[in-house]
Design a protein around this motif. Structure first.
Motif, PDB file in Angstrom:
ATOM      1  N   LEU A   8      77.212  85.643  44.427  1.00 56.70           N
ATOM      2  CA  LEU A   8      77.178  86.168  43.051  1.00 56.70           C
ATOM      3  C   LEU A   8      75.950  85.658  42.306  1.00 56.70           C
ATOM      4  O   LEU A   8      75.263  86.420  41.620  1.00 56.70           O
ATOM      5  CB  LEU A   8      78.447  85.752  42.292  1.00 56.70           C
ATOM      6  N   CYS A  18      84.875  79.541  47.776  1.00 54.48           N
ATOM      7  CA  CYS A  18      84.380  79.665  46.391  1.00 54.48           C
ATOM      8  C   CYS A  18      82.881  79.402  46.315  1.00 54.48           C
ATOM      9  O   CYS A  18      82.168  80.071  45.557  1.00 54.48           O
ATOM     10  CB  CYS A  18      85.119  78.695  45.473  1.00 54.48           C
ATOM     11  N   GLN A  57      80.749  78.585  37.735  1.00 54.41           N
ATOM     12  CA  GLN A  57      82.052  79.082  37.283  1.00 54.41           C
ATOM     13  C   GLN A  57      83.069  79.174  38.428  1.00 54.41           C
ATOM     14  O   GLN A  57      84.243  78.843  38.249  1.00 54.41           O
ATOM     15  CB  GLN A  57      81.895  80.458  36.628  1.00 54.41           C
ATOM     16  N   GLN A  58      82.613  79.610  39.597  1.00 49.88           N
ATOM     17  CA  GLN A  58      83.549  79.730  40.720  1.00 49.88           C
ATOM     18  C   GLN A  58      84.032  78.362  41.177  1.00 49.88           C
ATOM     19  O   GLN A  58      85.197  78.205  41.562  1.00 49.88           O
ATOM     20  CB  GLN A  58      82.913  80.507  41.884  1.00 49.88           C
ATOM     21  N   GLU A  85      90.210  74.554  38.478  1.00 49.38           N
ATOM     22  CA  GLU A  85      91.324  74.991  37.650  1.00 49.38           C
ATOM     23  C   GLU A  85      92.531  75.358  38.501  1.00 49.38           C
ATOM     24  O   GLU A  85      93.666  75.065  38.137  1.00 49.38           O
ATOM     25  CB  GLU A  85      90.910  76.197  36.788  1.00 49.38           C
ATOM     26  N   GLN A 101      84.283  75.780  39.145  1.00 47.96           N
ATOM     27  CA  GLN A 101      85.190  75.369  38.076  1.00 47.96           C
ATOM     28  C   GLN A 101      86.536  76.059  38.214  1.00 47.96           C
ATOM     29  O   GLN A 101      87.583  75.469  37.924  1.00 47.96           O
ATOM     30  CB  GLN A 101      84.575  75.693  36.708  1.00 47.96           C
ATOM     31  N   LEU A 102      86.530  77.309  38.672  1.00 47.84           N
ATOM     32  CA  LEU A 102      87.780  78.039  38.857  1.00 47.84           C
ATOM     33  C   LEU A 102      88.596  77.441  40.007  1.00 47.84           C
ATOM     34  O   LEU A 102      89.823  77.413  39.955  1.00 47.84           O
ATOM     35  CB  LEU A 102      87.502  79.535  39.100  1.00 47.84           C
ATOM     36  N   TYR A 103      87.917  76.958  41.038  1.00 48.60           N
ATOM     37  CA  TYR A 103      88.629  76.275  42.125  1.00 48.60           C
ATOM     38  C   TYR A 103      89.275  75.017  41.560  1.00 48.60           C
ATOM     39  O   TYR A 103      90.435  74.704  41.860  1.00 48.60           O
ATOM     40  CB  TYR A 103      87.659  75.936  43.259  1.00 48.60           C
ATOM     41  N   GLY A 137      80.448  82.180  45.363  1.00 49.13           N
ATOM     42  CA  GLY A 137      79.683  81.883  44.149  1.00 49.13           C
ATOM     43  C   GLY A 137      78.186  81.982  44.373  1.00 49.13           C
ATOM     44  O   GLY A 137      77.447  82.474  43.512  1.00 49.13           O
ATOM     45  N   ILE A 138      77.728  81.527  45.532  1.00 49.27           N
ATOM     46  CA  ILE A 138      76.302  81.601  45.856  1.00 49.27           C
ATOM     47  C   ILE A 138      75.856  83.064  45.922  1.00 49.27           C
ATOM     48  O   ILE A 138      74.817  83.438  45.373  1.00 49.27           O
ATOM     49  CB  ILE A 138      75.987  80.879  47.191  1.00 49.27           C
TER      50      ILE A 138
END
Lengths: 205, 205
Positions: free
Chosen positions: B178, B171, B190-191, B197, B193-195, B175-176
DNA sequence: TTAAAACTGTACCTGAGGTACAGTAGAACA
DNA sequence: TGTTCTACTGTACCTCAGGTACAGTTTTAA
């Protein structure tokens, strides 16, 4: 063989060879001599097709995104047949994608978009924008279905649909890096499966 | 200023400057001249500290992993104070990590491990192994806590704990990439945070 | 058979990576 | 205070990659 076909096959051979070398050596780390040796062409022949390395870079990104989109469309086309449920379509796509990676003979060759991102100053605005547009296409592919899914299912997180859509790209790019480091496709397959699991848990009936 | 301090500060300055240029231009795309200009040192001075570019690469990876581990240890140390629950420790770590990224003034500089992975043929076995060991350290950091968490919580997926541990690296790396493409740290935050979640949904009481 | 497309071959220029080493400034120590 | 070592500077030089230019040759379509 027509003139066009002859040209296209040579041009295509150059691009194909260049991509595979670049994914292992980087763009700057790949010399035109490296490319022409493996493509069985002379330097003059190379410059007949491309005005220089910069033009090659642009052509490589365009070709990569086209190929990628073709594969993604095929996988989604197959999954869309199976079900009208947008969530099931995505999960079907991810399963097919994982299977495709599992069936590769060698380790995943890598993603040109990711590779170029770590050398971004080597490329002009045009190429950087092509890459950005490419990622936005991937986003849209998922966002459309995720939005429809959020109407039928109860979404168990506050994080935006857009970020969840981008999570596909993130998991694939991250998974590819892990796979390359561990020299096994297992890591990539697992990260895609984990994205699938996240969607399964985040969207409840 | 002691002799050692003088040496260390110059060496450190070279490494710091080199890392930041390399993350934007790639390793092969960065010339020694680029580095010495920005580090305010001469070519002779550079070769006094490093026998060549290969030795620089090794030193860069070692330094990067050391710094990274120091930060991770600090974040986990703080989260471990908050709770004895292994899952809450990880979630606390991820929140702190996300906040750290949010507070960056500029876009995340990128990860040397990921950058080098897309130029892996430029480096010898030793450097490639350093990178692999580095990723295994990150894996262990999460795996230990995830295994303890799986004893207290009911895990809602069949995918291995190891793969879930690696999902952090995946992630972050994804994420980096992106964030660099979109020129905003939001994507990375966000990525992560999604991990978070995913873990919240995958481990139920 | 002709003209254009698709190359090959050669020659040349610039700059990057790297080597070698002699000279010098400054801190540390006796 | 002078000596000595570390940490550099400065210069000179070599090789190879990237790129340019262009003349000549083969291949193909019409």
């Amino acid at each position: 063989m027509s003139v066009t076909a002859r040209t296209e096959s040579t041009r295509e051979r150059i691009l194909s060879v260049a991509e595979s070398i670049i994914l292992n050596n980087g763009f700057s780390g790949t010399s035109i001599d490296d490319i022409i040796k493996n493509a069985a062409i002379t330097k003059g022949g190379f410059f007949y097709h491309f005005n220089g390395k910069k033009e090659l870079a642009k052509a490589l990104v365009e070709r990569y995104l086209e190929q990628d989109n073709r594969i993604f469309e095929e996988l989604f086309f197959a999954s869309d047949q199976d079900s009208d449920d947008p969530l099931k379509q995505i999960i079907g796509f991810l399963d097919r994608f994982a299977t495709m990676v599992e069936n590769l003979d060698e380790t995943h060759p890598g993603c040109l978009v990711a590779g170029f991102t770590y050398e971004s100053q080597q490329f002009d605005e045009e190429v950087q924008d092509l890459i950005k547009q490419g990622v936005l296409v991937w986003r849209k592919l998922f966002q459309l279905r995720l939005e429809r899914a959020s109407e039928q299912y109860s979404l168990q997180t506050d994080i935006s649909i857009t970020a969840i859509a981008d999570m596909f790209t993130s998991c694939v790019e991250g998974g590819i890096i892990l796979s390359r480091i561990f020299k096994s496709n297992d890591a990539l397959v697992q990260q895609v499966q984990l994205y699938r699991e996240f969607l399964r848990l985040a969207f409840v009936a």
